[in-house]
Enzyme design. Structure first.
Site, PDB file in Angstrom:
ATOM      1  CD  GLU A  21      -3.046  -0.945   2.247  1.00  0.00           C
ATOM      2  OE1 GLU A  21      -2.963   0.004   3.062  1.00  0.00           O
ATOM      3  OE2 GLU A  21      -3.948  -1.797   2.296  1.00  0.00           O
ATOM      4  CD  GLU A  56      -3.799  -5.573   3.724  1.00  0.00           C
ATOM      5  OE1 GLU A  56      -4.618  -4.782   4.263  1.00  0.00           O
ATOM      6  OE2 GLU A  56      -2.576  -5.403   3.753  1.00  0.00           O
TER       7      GLU A  56
END
Length: 452
Positions: A173, A360
């Site tokens: 991320e 995720e």
């Protein structure tokens, strides 16, 4: 609440679809001063009075540094194909330069071997927001030199683990590190630079490109990058809100996906933003082919035009009519938004989009702190809705190969400390005792149904 039938949902997925669970090093390992581990940017934050909501220091928490065998046992019982975990840079190279710490590398050796012995594919992430504090004091991701520091670290890891680990995530991320860590200051290193933080995007993507080169040289079978993406919607179908949503979509999604998948940044000048510090050859390095594109997804984002003049031309507002997780209005629950996001990616990037991995997906809900069996039907409903959304996207032609639950364990949730619980397994953060929840049983039944 009637729980969705796992075998029926599993039958919607193609044969060979993979099921995984995830964690990250700082959130589960504990042992912050053990065996020569250095100081990361998150060690500084948890020691800053009042910065973490409940004053937690990430210890002991799950204490996976000492109890990793229990985690592997849970993963075996769950039946996952792969385990996504992250490596602690400061456990391996305490200052981010120079000598390595053999005890840290030995720990990851043991973890990898235990996973392989259990029939689970190790799927590590090189970096999950926890770079050495010494490198941050030298400028961190604001400085281009960080790219070579990361490349040297990636080489150390690949030299040690590359004979057994063939599947890799590079940096987790980049959007969160850039926008929250350097832009807004809500994650470590807690800078508040707003748009002056944009250079950190370019440097992280360059580091990804260098890591891809290194891992390929070590005969990696699969390399990719996961980013947090969100479906952005305007609050009203009005010009100001649509413009605000376009700006937010650029900052949260396109600034990260476009250079990786198209080899070019969007035109920042159209949005009044400074250009990226691009040098010759940078974009070719960043956009080198990867084997998958990781999409981490938790919720959509509703955006309105800013209500007052200022440097940020948008406001993130509650999604009308949506239920929420334990984080409240900032985390609305809207499973079809994941389907729409995946379809939008396919339409936006076409053949340039490689196979997608959901890196995720999960939700936090209020749960007891003490060791207890939790009947977390809200989490099961959340997971079932989003897994069904992935199936819908596959039906619509999106090539999704894997789904990953965040998280295997209740863990340290950054600035929220131990107040938020995402795990399929409840953890008493004082004793580290693990107790599988109802969602653990449901996900296990889903995986078994898929294999049947």
């Amino acid at each position: 609440m009637t729980l969705p039938d796992p075998p029926a949902l599993a039958r919607r997925f193609p044969r060979g679809f993979r099921w995984s669970a995830a964690t990250s090093s700082f959130q589960i390992e504990g042992a912050r001063t053990g065996d020569g581990r250095g100081r990361s940017i998150w060690d500084v934050q948890v020691e800053t009075p009042g910065w973490v909501k409940d004053g937690a220091t990430a210890e002991p928490g799950p204490d996976s540094y000492h109890r990793y065998a229990e985690d592997v046992g849970l993963l075996r019982e769950l039946g996952v194909d792969r385990y996504r975990f992250s490596l602690s840079w400061v456990r391996i190279q305490p200052d981010g330069v120079g000598a390595t710490e053999p005890r840290g590398l030995d720990y990851y050796d043991r973890l990898v071997d235990a996973l392989l012995d259990a029939g689970i594919t190790p799927f590590p992430t090189l970096y999950h927001w926890d770079h050495p504090q010494a490198l941050e004091e030298a400028g961190g991701w604001l400085h281009r030199d960080m790219v070579e520091r990361f490349a040297a670290y990636a080489s150390i890891v690949a030299d040690r683990l590359g004979d057994r680990v063939r599947h890799w995530y590079t940096l987790n991320e980049p959007v969160s590190m850039s926008l929250q860590g350097y832009g807004a200051g809500t994650l470590a290193p807690a800078r508040q630079l707003l748009f002056q933080a944009l250079a950190t995007i370019h440097h992280q993507l360059l580091a990804h490109g260098r890591a891809v080169q290194i891992l390929r040289a070590h005969e990696a079978a699969e390399v990719g990058i996961p980013n947090n993406h969100t479906l952005v919607r305007p609050l009203h179908d009005a010009p100001d809100d649509r413009a605000a949503a376009a700006t937010y979509d650029l900052l949260h999604n396109r600034l990260f996906a476009d250079p990786l998948l198209t080899g070019a940044y969007p035109d920042l000048e159209d949005f009044g933003l400074p250009p990226m510090p691009v040098r010759e050859g940078d974009l070719e390095l960043i956009s080198a082919p990867v084997d998958f594109y990781g999409i981490n997804f938790y919720n959509p984002t509703t955006v309105a035009a800013a209500s007052a003049p200022g440097p940020v031309p948008f406001e993130i507002v509650p999604t009308p009519g949506a239920p929420t997780t334990g984080f409240g209005p900032e985390w609305p629950i809207d499973p079809p938004a994941l389907r729409d996001l995946l379809i939008d990616f396919r339409e936006r990037y076409g053949d340039r989009l490689p196979p997608v991995v959901i890196g995720e997906n999960g939700a936090s809900f209020p749960e007891p702190d003490h060791a207890v069996r939790v009947d977390d039907t809200d989490r099961v409903a959340y997971l079932a809705g989003h897994i069904a959304a992935v199936a819908d996207a596959i039906d619509a032609g999106v090539d999704v190969r894997e789904y990953t639950v965040w998280s295997l364990l209740d863990n340290f949730e950054w600035a929220d400390g131990f107040t938020q619980r995402f795990g399929l397994v409840h953890v008493d953060q004082r004793t580290s005792q693990r107790t599988p929840k109802a969602s653990f049983d449901w996900y296990r039944a889903l995986i078994r149904g898929a294999r049947a």
